[in-house]
Design an enzyme around this catalytic site. Structure first.
Site, mmCIF file in Angstrom:
data_model
loop_
_atom_site.group_PDB
_atom_site.id
_atom_site.type_symbol
_atom_site.label_atom_id
_atom_site.label_comp_id
_atom_site.label_asym_id
_atom_site.label_seq_id
_atom_site.Cartn_x
_atom_site.Cartn_y
_atom_site.Cartn_z
ATOM 1 N N HIS A 210 0.767 -1.103 0.322
ATOM 2 C CA HIS A 210 0.068 0.073 -0.105
ATOM 3 C C HIS A 210 0.961 1.194 -0.040
ATOM 4 O O HIS A 210 0.691 2.123 -0.856
ATOM 5 C CB HIS A 210 -0.920 0.013 1.298
ATOM 6 C CG HIS A 210 -1.906 1.273 1.495
ATOM 7 N ND1 HIS A 210 -3.144 1.314 0.999
ATOM 8 C CD2 HIS A 210 -1.494 2.296 2.054
ATOM 9 C CE1 HIS A 210 -3.551 2.491 1.371
ATOM 10 N NE2 HIS A 210 -2.468 3.126 1.891
ATOM 11 N N GLU A 211 1.952 1.274 0.877
ATOM 12 C CA GLU A 211 2.794 2.479 1.078
ATOM 13 C C GLU A 211 3.721 2.517 -0.222
ATOM 14 O O GLU A 211 3.894 3.643 -0.610
ATOM 15 C CB GLU A 211 3.512 2.267 2.363
ATOM 16 C CG GLU A 211 2.872 2.405 3.485
ATOM 17 C CD GLU A 211 1.969 3.680 3.678
ATOM 18 O OE1 GLU A 211 2.509 4.991 2.914
ATOM 19 O OE2 GLU A 211 0.924 3.437 4.170
ATOM 20 N N HIS B 240 1.962 4.446 -2.909
ATOM 21 C CA HIS B 240 2.201 5.958 -2.571
ATOM 22 C C HIS B 240 3.597 6.462 -3.100
ATOM 23 O O HIS B 240 3.524 7.633 -3.849
ATOM 24 C CB HIS B 240 2.132 6.277 -1.367
ATOM 25 C CG HIS B 240 0.705 6.141 -0.688
ATOM 26 N ND1 HIS B 240 -0.424 6.816 -0.964
ATOM 27 C CD2 HIS B 240 0.078 5.522 0.639
ATOM 28 C CE1 HIS B 240 -1.197 6.587 -0.426
ATOM 29 N NE2 HIS B 240 -0.834 5.706 0.793
ATOM 30 N N ASN C 142 -4.614 7.798 -0.905
ATOM 31 C CA ASN C 142 -5.572 6.845 -0.184
ATOM 32 C C ASN C 142 -7.054 7.055 -0.732
ATOM 33 O O ASN C 142 -7.536 8.064 -1.041
ATOM 34 C CB ASN C 142 -5.789 7.220 1.031
ATOM 35 C CG ASN C 142 -4.270 6.650 1.848
ATOM 36 O OD1 ASN C 142 -3.927 5.972 1.497
ATOM 37 N ND2 ASN C 142 -4.114 7.721 2.792
#
EC number: 3.4.-.-
Length: 913
Positions: free
Chosen positions: A156-157, A160, A167
């Protein structure tokens, strides 16, 4: 299996992409190589932590592989170990890997002050982030119930960090109105779950039944959270909640929830995360693999002592504009102050050949530093052979240490058409090369050396009063040293004086600095008269003058007093410069720092360059500072930009301590230097910093055996600035190169207004719409736009895709204000066009005097919601209820404000954040 060496020398050309991130990562045959995970200096030694890092990456790699359609996996990772940890045979010396360019930083606390995973990201949608922050407790699996499995959260990170997506949840407001009904913010909308009331007391929370709709607002009442069902059929999205077992994909164009008020929709123009990823360079250069990828390999690297060799040009052209002497002045600052105690430093000079001025010497005392200063060159002659200087420097270093992880500071003012002949040698050396281009004729290939090795590239013109050369050397602190060891520049200024004029001013020494404070003054003809007073008014003596180099310096003993240090310097018919540096007053109190960043190291006209400055004290952002960028072109022309933290124009997030602005004032092709000034003053009120945008999702609750269980309240960091801040900082932002700038003047206007990103809307009564936004400029965020085009639609997608044919609002009388001003505009909806439950979407386009149009703004939304009427109250009942005022803020999409009076008068206000 572990490889003993990190193949960083292969990770070269990707550094040409830009400088928002200093990452060494390269994508090679679908595998990410050169990932650097650094364990911070403040982390106690714990071998288990290394294994936790390996486990996370190893388990994350196949999850990433499947989530991206078999396109990407983690191939090799370097784990950077602090120097304070016990040395081991399997720990080798880094090459180009440093704490400064680490992709992941493992620290005892995250920048949020807790264990929440987080990605630093200051750029636009699709731009890479700076780094991921994790904590030892998170890696050890102690936060599973709050953030989910480490491997999934890491992916998930990573999204980014690597692809610039955002998000798909909303931590502040978890529900929104769609067609008059409340919906949980999620992606995809097919994710099912329960809407439950959460009651928290102390450090624990419990469920308190199903959520109840507020009949006035149409939304759920306070304390309602969405708890996903444990068993789902939906596979997306990782950027919503990767903790759901079935979630193994990113949202695509087909299943993306475009109505949800989240950062992904707000920042990426309603595009799904997968659409953004598909536009990345990573995606464009790969095709899906047919076989399963190998497991990641790891190298364990331990930081050692700093090894630096100065490689200084003393060719004949260094006689021009007093360059040789100016180089020696700047080198003196580096040797006296910038380079850290205990470092090993050597010196090589070159013209047509190279000469060893000093072998590597360890700097343990002032005498060691003074001895090196005596080796600075005093005569210039001959041609320019940069490669000779580099080869000799490598030889000097190899006599004592391997070249892996060593540094070279290379300064030159001349052309050298043979510089590319040593590129392969540089790549193989494992050394980091920092380049200083002096004057307009420095070799155009010079920056290639810093780009291919991860070094700093700087440029100084011959405008002495700008102090660019001293600034360049002041910026060369170690990329691996703890921040307490860094030299911090408090002041840098220069002035041309005539007829016994004075340069008067003051320097602020704040409580976070004061150790090893140095005042350095340079002149061009005769020694000036110098007076310096400490905050108590005591005149300072002890200046050391070097009339040959034309420099004087004062080293303040102990820790300098906190307050204003005043100076008065008198001279005639010459240029003076003043530089003040210091170090952290304490190893336990982080100093206030300024970190400049530009979004690209090569700017192609008419694409703007974005200048950022992150101002922090440790993890805490510094707000309400006065921040200025001084940008100097190869022609010597300087442009001053006020950088803003207002969440508009180039600035992504308001009040996050990152100050930003677009630069468009190109006047020539060639190098541009960047310098940042920051000044903090008295804060008149308590200012709350905005929470970082790219935090991992905190899991409110989960369903286990059919029962809803709740986590404790989410740890919140207030970031309240409740004290006076008085400080001054200066920092070199390096340099960039501009190309494609038209040679003929005037340069044509090809810069449109910037996109409006903070449009908000509200509706008063049943037909009066109020809009607010920050004004763009004529050229991005500079100047004044000529007019605005405002359109609306009942379809958010139609408004985005068919803006030009959507219903236009009459803007007669709306005259744009100067860039960065607040704009307010009201208009009426026609009659009873929109019924109860109608969603109305609004967007703006700015137009400049050349009829260039901005991108469509973020889309604001208002919803017409008319509450059901209450039965009439008998006359003999209790007195009427008092007025009720309800406010609910929904960042990313709307602000809901409803005022209801018992007499039947109603106002419904919805607007976009």
């Amino acid at each position: 299996m572990e490889s003993l060496k990190s193949p960083v020398f292969l990770l070269i050309l990707h550094l040409l992409e830009g400088v928002l991130s200093e990452s060494l990562i390269q994508l090679n045959n679908n595998g990410y190589e050169g990932i650097v995970i650094a364990i911070d200096h403040d982390v106690p030694e714990d071998e288990a932590l290394i294994q936790h890092i390996k486990d996370m990456v190893t388990q994350a790699s196949p999850y990433l592989f499947e989530a991206t359609g078999k396109r990407f996996y983690f191939k090799n990772v370097a784990i950077l170990i602090p120097e304070s940890w016990k040395a081991k045979p399997e720990y080798t010396r880094p090459k180009l890997e440093t704490f400064k360019n680490a992709d992941v930083l493992v620290s005892t606390t995250s920048p949020l002050g807790n264990d929440e995973p987080y990605t630093e990201h200051i750029g636009a949608c699709g731009e890479k982030g700076i780094r991921i922050h994790l904590t030892p407790d998170f890696l050890a699996g102690k936060k599973l119930t709050q953030y989910g499995p480490q491997d999934r959260t890491f992916v998930h990170e990573w999204a980014h960090f690597r692809w610039g997506v955002f998000n798909e949840y909303n931590n502040d407001e978890k529900f929104y109105l769609s067609k008059g009904k409340p919906q949980a913010v999620r992606c995809s909308a097919a994710i099912t779950g329960k809407n439950q009331v959460r009651r928290c007391q102390g450090g624990s929370c419990i469920t308190n039944g199903k959520c109840v709709i507020d009949r006035v607002t149409g939304l759920y009442k306070d304390n309602c959270v969405f708890v996903p069902d444990p068993h789902q059929n939906e596979k997306a999205s990782i950027m919503f909640n990767q903790n759901i077992n079935s979630v193994v994909e990113f949202c695509t164009e087909k299943n993306h929830n475009q109505e949800a008020p989240n950062d992904q929709n707000q920042r990426c123009n309603l595009r799904s995360t997968w659409e953004v990823i598909q536009e990345s360079e990573d995606f464009k250069q790969t095709t899906p693999m047919t076989a399963q990828p190998p497991a990641p390999t790891f190298s364990l690297l331990q930081i050692g002592q700093r090894i630096v060799c100065l490689v200084l040009d003393k060719s004949g052209s260094m006689l021009n504009d007093d360059r040789l002497n100016r180089m020696n002045q700047a080198s003196r600052l580096f040797l006296l102050q910038t380079v850290e105690q205990g470092s090993w430093v050597g010196m090589v000079t070159f013209d047509s050949a190279a000469y060893v001025q000093s072998e590597l010497k360890q700097l343990n005392s002032g005498a060691d530093r003074d001895l090196l200063i005596k080796h600075l060159p005093t005569v210039s002659a001959g041609g320019t052979s940069i490669c000779s200087g580099l080869r000799t420097a490598f030889t000097v270093i190899k006599k004592k240490y391997p070249t892996d992880g060593s540094e070279i500071v290379l300064l030159t003012d001349g052309e050298d058409n043979t510089i590319s002949s040593c590129f392969d040698l540089v790549k193989q050396s494992g050394a980091i090369i920092h380049t200083v281009a002096l004057g307009p004729a420095a070799a155009k290939e010079l920056e290639q050396l810093s780009k291919m090795t991860g070094g700093l590239q700087t440029y100084s013109s011959d405008q002495v009063q700008n102090n660019g050369l001293v600034d360049a050397f002041a910026a060369l602190s170690s990329g691996n040293a703890a921040i307490a060891q860094h030299s911090i520049q408090l002041e840098s200024r220069g002035v041309n004086l005539q007829n016994n004029q004075w340069m008067n001013g003051s320097v602020i020494v704040d409580s976070s600095v004061g150790k090893d404070t140095l005042f350095l003054i340079t002149w061009t003809t005769h020694p000036p008269t110098i007076f310096i007073w400490d905050p108590s008014g005591v005149e300072q003596n002890g200046f050391i003058l070097d009339t040959t180099t034309k420099v004087a310096y004062l080293q303040v003993p102990g820790t300098a007093k906190v307050g204003f240090w005043k100076y008065s310097i008198q001279a005639s018919s010459q240029t003076l410069t003043l530089t003040v540096t210091s170090r952290a007053a304490s190893a336990t109190l982080p100093p206030i720092t300024v970190t400049p960043v530009v979004n690209k190291n090569t700017g192609k006209f008419p694409s703007p360059v974005t200048v950022y400055a992150s101002i922090r004290q440790g993890a805490s952002p510094i707000l309400r500072a006065s921040v200025t960028a001084l940008i100097e072109s190869v022609n010597g022309k300087t442009v001053t930009l006020e950088l803003l933290d207002n969440g508009a124009g180039a600035d992504a997030t308001k009040n996050d301590g990152v100050y930003s602005r677009f630069f468009t004032a190109f006047d020539a092709n060639g190098r541009y230097s960047v310098k940042i000034w920051a000044l903090g003053g008295v804060t008149s009120d308590r200012q709350r910093a905005a929470p970082p945008k790219n935090r991992a999702m905190y899991i409110d609750g989960w369903i286990e055996d059919g029962e809803v269980r709740m986590n404790p309240p989410r740890p919140e960091t207030s970031y309240v600035q409740d004290k006076q801040l008085c400080f001054s900082r200066t920092s070199s932002g390096g340099s960039f190169v501009a190309t494609n700038v038209p040679a003929a003047a005037p340069i044509p206007d090809l810069f449109p207004p910037c996109q409006i990103t903070d449009l908000k809307a509200s509706i008063q009564g049943q037909n009066l719409v109020n809009l607010t936004w920050t004004a763009p400029g004529d050229d991005y965020d500079h100047g004044r736009a000529s007019n605005y085009i405002i359109r609306m639609s009942t379809s958010i997608v139609d408004l985005r895709d068919h803006f030009n044919t959507s219903l236009q609002v009459n803007t007669t009388g709306l005259i744009p204000k100067e860039a960065s001003s607040e704009e307010i505009f009201e208009f009426e909806l026609g009659g009873n066009t929109f019924g109860n439950g109608t969603d109305i979407f609004i967007a703006i386009q700015a137009v400049d005097k050349s009829n260039l149009k901005s991108e469509i703004s973020n889309i604001a939304r208002v919803s017409v919601f008319i509450p059901a009427q209450e039965p009439p109250i008998p006359e003999d009942s209790t007195p009427p209820c008092p007025d009720i005022s309800i406010n609910s803020t929904i960042p990313g999409i709307h602000v809901l404000k409803i005022m209801w009076k018992w007499l039947g008068e109603m106002q419904v206000t919805l607007g976009l954040h």
